[in-house]
Design a protein around this motif. Sequence first.
Motif, PDB file in Angstrom:
ATOM      1  N   ARG A  93      -3.769  -7.634   5.274  1.00 25.08           N
ATOM      2  CA  ARG A  93      -5.119  -7.504   5.825  1.00 25.08           C
ATOM      3  C   ARG A  93      -5.211  -6.375   6.849  1.00 25.08           C
ATOM      4  NH1 ARG A  93      -6.687 -13.972   6.505  1.00 25.08           N
ATOM      5  NH2 ARG A  93      -7.088 -14.322   4.266  1.00 25.08           N
ATOM      6  N   SER A  94      -4.137  -6.148   7.580  1.00 25.72           N
ATOM      7  CA  SER A  94      -4.141  -5.043   8.549  1.00 25.72           C
ATOM      8  C   SER A  94      -4.247  -3.694   7.828  1.00 25.72           C
ATOM      9  CB  SER A  94      -2.875  -5.090   9.406  1.00 25.72           C
ATOM     10  OG  SER A  94      -1.725  -4.764   8.636  1.00 25.72           O
ATOM     11  N   ILE A  95      -3.609  -3.573   6.658  1.00 24.82           N
ATOM     12  CA  ILE A  95      -3.721  -2.339   5.870  1.00 24.82           C
ATOM     13  C   ILE A  95      -5.159  -2.152   5.404  1.00 24.82           C
ATOM     14  CG2 ILE A  95      -2.960  -1.181   3.755  1.00 24.82           C
ATOM     15  CD1 ILE A  95      -0.309  -2.674   4.039  1.00 24.82           C
ATOM     16  N   ARG A  96      -5.773  -3.239   4.977  1.00 26.55           N
ATOM     17  CA  ARG A  96      -7.153  -3.159   4.516  1.00 26.55           C
ATOM     18  C   ARG A  96      -8.094  -2.773   5.661  1.00 26.55           C
ATOM     19  NH1 ARG A  96      -9.781  -2.380   0.579  1.00 26.55           N
ATOM     20  NH2 ARG A  96     -11.353  -3.963   1.016  1.00 26.55           N
ATOM     21  N   ARG A  97      -7.827  -3.269   6.861  1.00 20.59           N
ATOM     22  CA  ARG A  97      -8.690  -2.924   7.995  1.00 20.59           C
ATOM     23  C   ARG A  97      -8.584  -1.443   8.329  1.00 20.59           C
ATOM     24  NH1 ARG A  97      -7.077  -8.105   9.914  1.00 20.59           N
ATOM     25  NH2 ARG A  97      -5.330  -7.161  11.049  1.00 20.59           N
ATOM     26  N   GLU A  98      -7.384  -0.895   8.229  1.00 22.96           N
ATOM     27  CA  GLU A  98      -7.184   0.521   8.544  1.00 22.96           C
ATOM     28  C   GLU A  98      -7.797   1.426   7.478  1.00 22.96           C
ATOM     29  OE1 GLU A  98      -3.043   1.133   9.066  1.00 22.96           O
ATOM     30  OE2 GLU A  98      -2.875  -0.260  10.759  1.00 22.96           O
ATOM     31  N   PRO A 136     -10.299   0.619   4.530  1.00 27.79           N
ATOM     32  CA  PRO A 136     -11.090  -0.344   3.742  1.00 27.79           C
ATOM     33  C   PRO A 136     -11.349   0.088   2.301  1.00 27.79           C
ATOM     34  CG  PRO A 136     -12.081   0.042   5.899  1.00 27.79           C
ATOM     35  CD  PRO A 136     -11.022   1.067   5.727  1.00 27.79           C
ATOM     36  N   ARG A 137     -11.339   1.396   2.037  1.00 28.71           N
ATOM     37  CA  ARG A 137     -11.642   1.867   0.688  1.00 28.71           C
ATOM     38  C   ARG A 137     -10.411   1.879  -0.212  1.00 28.71           C
ATOM     39  NH1 ARG A 137     -14.557   7.423   0.735  1.00 28.71           N
ATOM     40  NH2 ARG A 137     -14.818   6.820  -1.470  1.00 28.71           N
ATOM     41  N   ASP A 138      -9.223   1.740   0.372  1.00 31.41           N
ATOM     42  CA  ASP A 138      -7.994   1.745  -0.423  1.00 31.41           C
ATOM     43  C   ASP A 138      -7.791   0.387  -1.097  1.00 31.41           C
ATOM     44  OD1 ASP A 138      -7.670   4.245   0.509  1.00 31.41           O
ATOM     45  OD2 ASP A 138      -6.000   3.799   1.865  1.00 31.41           O
ATOM     46  N   VAL A 139      -7.018   0.409  -2.176  1.00 36.06           N
ATOM     47  CA  VAL A 139      -6.642  -0.812  -2.873  1.00 36.06           C
ATOM     48  C   VAL A 139      -5.188  -1.118  -2.552  1.00 36.06           C
ATOM     49  CG1 VAL A 139      -6.197  -1.843  -5.140  1.00 36.06           C
ATOM     50  CG2 VAL A 139      -8.310  -0.596  -4.738  1.00 36.06           C
ATOM     51  N   VAL A 140      -4.914  -2.369  -2.219  1.00 34.91           N
ATOM     52  CA  VAL A 140      -3.546  -2.799  -1.939  1.00 34.91           C
ATOM     53  C   VAL A 140      -3.059  -3.621  -3.132  1.00 34.91           C
ATOM     54  CG1 VAL A 140      -2.021  -4.090  -0.392  1.00 34.91           C
ATOM     55  CG2 VAL A 140      -4.005  -2.842   0.531  1.00 34.91           C
ATOM     56  N   GLY A 141      -1.958  -3.165  -3.724  1.00 34.07           N
ATOM     57  CA  GLY A 141      -1.364  -3.909  -4.829  1.00 34.07           C
ATOM     58  C   GLY A 141      -0.100  -4.618  -4.358  1.00 34.07           C
ATOM     59  N   VAL A 142      -0.061  -5.942  -4.506  1.00 36.71           N
ATOM     60  CA  VAL A 142       1.094  -6.737  -4.078  1.00 36.71           C
ATOM     61  C   VAL A 142       1.828  -7.221  -5.327  1.00 36.71           C
ATOM     62  CG1 VAL A 142       1.888  -8.735  -2.772  1.00 36.71           C
ATOM     63  CG2 VAL A 142      -0.130  -7.458  -1.999  1.00 36.71           C
ATOM     64  N   PHE A 143       3.100  -6.815  -5.475  1.00 38.63           N
ATOM     65  CA  PHE A 143       3.919  -7.207  -6.620  1.00 38.63           C
ATOM     66  C   PHE A 143       4.890  -8.300  -6.183  1.00 38.63           C
ATOM     67  CE2 PHE A 143       2.330  -3.026  -7.423  1.00 38.63           C
ATOM     68  CZ  PHE A 143       2.121  -2.962  -8.788  1.00 38.63           C
ATOM     69  N   ILE A 144       4.852  -9.417  -6.901  1.00 38.02           N
ATOM     70  CA  ILE A 144       5.673 -10.570  -6.525  1.00 38.02           C
ATOM     71  C   ILE A 144       6.683 -10.839  -7.634  1.00 38.02           C
ATOM     72  CG2 ILE A 144       5.663 -13.005  -5.888  1.00 38.02           C
ATOM     73  CD1 ILE A 144       2.788 -12.694  -5.005  1.00 38.02           C
ATOM     74  N   PHE A 148      -7.863 -14.362  -1.932  1.00 38.96           N
ATOM     75  CA  PHE A 148      -9.099 -14.454  -1.162  1.00 38.96           C
ATOM     76  C   PHE A 148      -9.322 -13.220  -0.289  1.00 38.96           C
ATOM     77  CE2 PHE A 148      -8.486 -18.920  -2.183  1.00 38.96           C
ATOM     78  CZ  PHE A 148      -9.776 -19.321  -2.503  1.00 38.96           C
ATOM     79  N   THR A 149      -8.433 -12.246  -0.366  1.00 39.32           N
ATOM     80  CA  THR A 149      -8.560 -11.032   0.437  1.00 39.32           C
ATOM     81  C   THR A 149      -9.170  -9.924  -0.408  1.00 39.32           C
ATOM     82  OG1 THR A 149      -6.553 -11.674   1.646  1.00 39.32           O
ATOM     83  CG2 THR A 149      -7.314  -9.399   1.897  1.00 39.32           C
ATOM     84  N   PRO A 150     -10.351  -9.406  -0.065  1.00 38.30           N
ATOM     85  CA  PRO A 150     -10.993  -8.352  -0.865  1.00 38.30           C
ATOM     86  C   PRO A 150     -10.132  -7.097  -0.938  1.00 38.30           C
ATOM     87  CG  PRO A 150     -12.534  -9.295   0.714  1.00 38.30           C
ATOM     88  CD  PRO A 150     -11.184  -9.818   1.075  1.00 38.30           C
ATOM     89  N   GLY A 151     -10.155  -6.437  -2.088  1.00 35.86           N
ATOM     90  CA  GLY A 151      -9.431  -5.182  -2.253  1.00 35.86           C
ATOM     91  C   GLY A 151      -7.950  -5.353  -2.468  1.00 35.86           C
ATOM     92  N   VAL A 152      -7.473  -6.577  -2.725  1.00 36.09           N
ATOM     93  CA  VAL A 152      -6.045  -6.832  -2.924  1.00 36.09           C
ATOM     94  C   VAL A 152      -5.822  -7.285  -4.366  1.00 36.09           C
ATOM     95  CG1 VAL A 152      -4.055  -8.215  -2.238  1.00 36.09           C
ATOM     96  CG2 VAL A 152      -5.681  -7.412  -0.516  1.00 36.09           C
ATOM     97  N   MET A 153      -4.927  -6.593  -5.070  1.00 35.14           N
ATOM     98  CA  MET A 153      -4.570  -6.960  -6.436  1.00 35.14           C
ATOM     99  C   MET A 153      -3.165  -7.570  -6.423  1.00 35.14           C
ATOM    100  SD  MET A 153      -7.312  -5.848  -7.681  1.00 35.14           S
ATOM    101  CE  MET A 153      -8.616  -4.790  -7.076  1.00 35.14           C
TER     102      MET A 153
END
Length: 672
Positions: free
Chosen positions: A587-592, A594-602, A629-634
């Motif tokens: 979420r801190s990355i998204r705040r910095e 907001p237009r970027d997309v964060v992809g989390v690989f698990i 539930f976090t917008p902009g996170v895949m």
Amino acid sequence: MFNVTGLLKRLVIGRAMRSEELGETLLPKRLALPIFASDPLSSVAYATQEILLVLTLGGLAYLHFTPWIALAVVLLMTVVVLSYRQVVHAYPSGGGSYEVASTNLGPSAGLVVAASLLVDYVMTVAVSVASGVDNIISALPSLAAHRVGLAVGFVALLTAMNLRGVRESGRAFATPTYLFIGGVLIMVGTGLFRYLLGDAPVAESAAYGIEPDPADAGLAGFALLMLVLRAFSSGCTALTGVEAISNGVPAFRKPKSVNAAKTMLAMGAIAITMFVGVTTLAMVAKVHIVEDPCRLTGLADCEAYTQRTVIAQLAASVFGGSDSFGFYFMQAATALILILAANTAYNGFPLLASILAQHRYLPRQLHNRGDRLAFSNGILALATVAAVLLWVYKANVTDLIHLYILGVFTSFTLSQLGMVRHWNRELHAETDPAVRRRHQVARSVNGLGACVTGLVLVIVLATKFTQGAWLAVLAALVLWVMMRGIRRHYDRTAAELTVTDPRRELAPPPRVFAIVLVSTIHKPTLRALAYARAFRPNHLEALTISVDREAADSLKRQWEEYGIEIPLKILDSPYREITRPVVEYVRSIRRESPRDVVGVFIPEYVVGHWWENLLHNQSALWLKSRLLFTPGVMVTSVPWQLTSSAHADHPAARAPGSVRRGEPTRNSETPR
């Protein structure tokens, strides 16, 4: 485990059917009658009994009202059957009362009908099964202690039969239905023939008097009228299920509406004949039946006395006692038809729920067909609620009957009002005099039906509300509110997902920030890193949570020894939490940006046996549920199948670690 479950499913339900085979499940009239009309036909077994139970509250003095009440029920059934024949012709697409009310009176009225019918279908299953168990106990009193278990078991059996498909359930239920019709007609014919010869059958209870209930003794005026109206409303249980044919028109063979109308006419004629015959024979044989056996005078031990049903007493008196073949045949046929009468609801409820789901008033899963092209989810939902009711009310017919028939007359009244408006609209557009005359006659029939059923609805509310019908009203109200809420949700979702500017939606994000979650270095971790790198994100890093400083330092040294060029970020977690630090960092990355997309690989590994699930945590599932539930996170799962999972869902073994693209993982966790 999967193969065993699949084998049991095939044994119970049968082979899966292709969608193209739907036409093979359509019903001829001889099978449609027992499927859709078993409820009104079977109500002959208890409608007369319900009239007598109410009238005997005042002792024997009021039994002379029985023929007049029965006549009123017959006239009412005639009007309703004729009215619904017109519904079948005017609205052959199915939906019956719901479609008529929705089209002509508006969506809110349609939902009132739908909610009322859904509640009543549940009650049909509960009352029919409980009444069937009553008749079994009449023949075998030793089973009285197992009443609830028998009832729930029969619900399970009916559910399994209906999951096999409409046509197969029709074949299974046709013989008992026709045996019951034949048995009742033979019993009534034999009994009345003996009466004409001067050898009238005498019921076992004819010798007993009835002590009036103190509250209902010596009634006159308004109090007597209310008692008669209560008896009439109880006798109206004979009309339950009449509308099921109008809901199930799509299940008939072509010409659908013609075959459905003929089936409805046959159902009405048979039901009226049997109801009149049973009521007449009960009066001839002097059947006395009460809710509390201790109100019967002349009994040596009322506490130990098991009171037989009206049908059981008539069969014993006509066929020569409770040890005769005719008696056991009638009890078996009656028990079967009463239990199978629930099949009307098993066809009506899923069909109506499917239409409501299609109109976005119920969850969409209820519109899906199962392996056998039946609406399996609706069948299971109906069975679950009915079984709970039987358990709560201890399968007691007298307690359950008060919740019954209210919904039926609500739907009757609103659908007939809707049909009047339908014919008004048709008359406004029609100029042919012959056609206009037919429409005017049809409007008169439906208008009469609306008036009569509306009056009965008022009577039922007035006489049954305080005795438990309020619960059915409350259930229908809750269901009505729930369906409106579901529709609002689907409407909001559709509006939110509607594409207004395709170019804007297709525009790529300015940057992609990729994060690979790491707990240790092993094959699943390296695969996840390679997979994330293949996406060529603008920034890629590995992320680990330090709950143990020594373990984190060891991971960092190993990372450098392997020469992994992807940067490793370590987040301290003094309270040993994993999920919260990851979510807060993302979420801190998204705040910095907001237009970027964060992809989390698990990276995850998949186990194959149910008992292995008990040995592993579900940290990946919890992480995904929070991140979604976090917008902009895949969130992307990178599965690693262990050897045990190679045989979990397919007989052919797969190589350890093989990846099947596009398949969901199950019972997975973040490797540690």
